[in-house]
Write an enzyme that holds these catalytic residues in place. Structure first.
Site, short mmCIF file in Angstrom:
data_model
loop_
_atom_site.label_atom_id
_atom_site.label_comp_id
_atom_site.label_asym_id
_atom_site.label_seq_id
_atom_site.Cartn_x
_atom_site.Cartn_y
_atom_site.Cartn_z
N HIS A 111 0.83 -1.20 0.00
CA HIS A 111 0.00 0.00 0.00
C HIS A 111 0.88 1.26 0.00
O HIS A 111 2.06 1.19 -0.33
CB HIS A 111 -0.99 -0.04 1.16
CG HIS A 111 -1.68 -1.37 1.27
ND1 HIS A 111 -2.63 -1.80 0.36
CD2 HIS A 111 -1.52 -2.40 2.15
CE1 HIS A 111 -3.03 -3.02 0.68
NE2 HIS A 111 -2.37 -3.41 1.76
N GLU A 148 -1.64 0.23 8.18
CA GLU A 148 -0.78 -0.80 7.59
C GLU A 148 0.29 -0.18 6.69
O GLU A 148 1.45 -0.61 6.69
CB GLU A 148 -1.63 -1.78 6.77
CG GLU A 148 -0.82 -2.87 6.09
CD GLU A 148 -1.65 -3.73 5.16
OE1 GLU A 148 -1.08 -4.68 4.58
OE2 GLU A 148 -2.86 -3.47 5.00
N HIS A 204 3.31 -6.88 4.29
CA HIS A 204 1.93 -6.52 4.60
C HIS A 204 1.63 -6.85 6.07
O HIS A 204 2.43 -7.50 6.75
CB HIS A 204 0.95 -7.28 3.71
CG HIS A 204 0.95 -6.81 2.29
ND1 HIS A 204 0.02 -5.93 1.80
CD2 HIS A 204 1.78 -7.11 1.25
CE1 HIS A 204 0.26 -5.69 0.51
NE2 HIS A 204 1.33 -6.40 0.16
N GLU A 286 2.45 -11.55 5.46
CA GLU A 286 1.50 -10.87 6.34
C GLU A 286 2.09 -11.01 7.75
O GLU A 286 2.06 -12.08 8.35
CB GLU A 286 0.12 -11.53 6.26
CG GLU A 286 -0.55 -11.43 4.90
CD GLU A 286 -1.21 -10.08 4.64
OE1 GLU A 286 -1.09 -9.19 5.51
OE2 GLU A 286 -1.85 -9.93 3.58
#
Length: 322
Positions: A111, A148, A204, A286
């Protein structure tokens, strides 16, 4: 990491002989004492290990000076600013070893903090091989509002520092406000392909339900559709992901996810453009679940994020060394 040089024992004055030389020696003592004072003032007793005298074991094995913390970057959140950043004090031994010299690593911070301000751009559909998907998303956040996108960028900076100390050339798909949004998932993959990366890792943090906690590493499935063909990199990517998962578990203490991967910490997917379009070994990690209070307490802690970066780094180094 700098160490104090070993101390040098000062020369011991000889004991004067009795007899005819006593007067002459008495005359020389003041001059010798003056010379020693000048020598000590110039740092002679704490110089390099060369020269006369033996090194003091206590001095040579003493603790190293602590690495300094990096100053907060412009735009960092309060959580980032108060936590220690990636150490910038010279880890000279690792850098000098050059164990990853000639290797290229692409780090893809998931992101972008600016995505929130560019909804039209990030909602544009792009081709990911198997289908079309949004260019990017805003990502998730902890219940207290730690995003995040800020987490991934912080870990990416720490990871870059560690890998560069090993001699690797490190490229980020984006860095803070450059670019101000995105890049799109297809472009993220293209950056790694163009760099001919030896390894690429997308960082992430998940946004699952409370009680779902732990990390997982996402591996590319075998995809041959549209502009995607992962078949040549499926094997190397699995090797990379397995090594990262093992080191990450050991360094952070974060357990494998209890809600995906059947407790292995490994998940295979074919719906991620960043993996489908990669022609180099690439995985996603993650790092934890931002919506779980236990995981969130770790993800918002700077010292723990350093451990996360270290775990990912050790996995990459293990993969690149074979």
């Amino acid at each position: 990491m700098s160490y104090a040089g070993p101390d040098i024992d000062p020369p011991r004055p000889r004991r004067p002989r009795r007899g005819p030389l006593t007067v002459a020696l008495a005359a020389l003592v003041p001059g010798a004492l003056l010379g020693w004072l000048v020598y000590a003032a110039a740092g002679g007793s704490g110089g390099s290990s060369g020269g006369a005298g033996s090194a003091s074991p206590a001095a040579s094995s003493g603790p190293a000076s602590a690495p300094s913390a990096a100053p907060p970057r412009a735009g960092d959140s309060a959580a980032d600013a108060k936590d220690p950043g990636p150490p910038t004090g010279g880890s000279a031994p690792a850098a000098a070893s050059g164990t990853l010299k000639g290797k290229v690593v692409v780090i893809d911070p998931g992101h972008n903090p600016g995505n929130l301000r560019h909804p039209t751009e990030i909602n544009r559909q792009v081709d990911i091989g198997t289908n079309r998907k949004e260019c990017d998303t805003t990502g998730t956040s902890t219940n207290s509002g730690y995003p995040e996108a800020r987490f991934t960028l912080d870990v990416a900076h720490r990871l870059r520092t560690l890998l560069e100390r090993q001699g690797a050339t490190v490229k980020l798909t984006h860095d803070g406000d450059s670019p101000p949004w995105g890049p799109c998932v297809d472009e993220r993959a293209r950056i790694g392909n163009t760099a001919r990366a030896d390894a690429a890792v997308s960082i992430h943090a998940d946004g699952s339900a409370q009680g779902n906690r732990g990390f997982h590493v996402i591996l590319p499935a075998s995809v041959h559709a549209g502009g995607a063909d992962t078949r040549p990199v499926v094997g190397p990517s699995e090797d990379l992901g397995t090594r990262i998962a093992g080191r990450y578990l050991r360094l952070t203490g974060e357990p494998p996810a209890n809600y995906v991967g059947d407790g292995t910490g490994l998940v295979t997917r074919k719906d991620l453009g960043g993996l489908n379009l990669s022609t180099v070994p690439k995985v996603f990690i993650e790092c934890g679940n931002m919506r779980d209070t236990k995981d969130a307490s770790l993800l918002t802690n700077g010292a723990w994020r350093q451990k996360a970066a270290q775990g990912i780094s050790e996995g990459i180094v293990s993969f690149l060394r074979g």
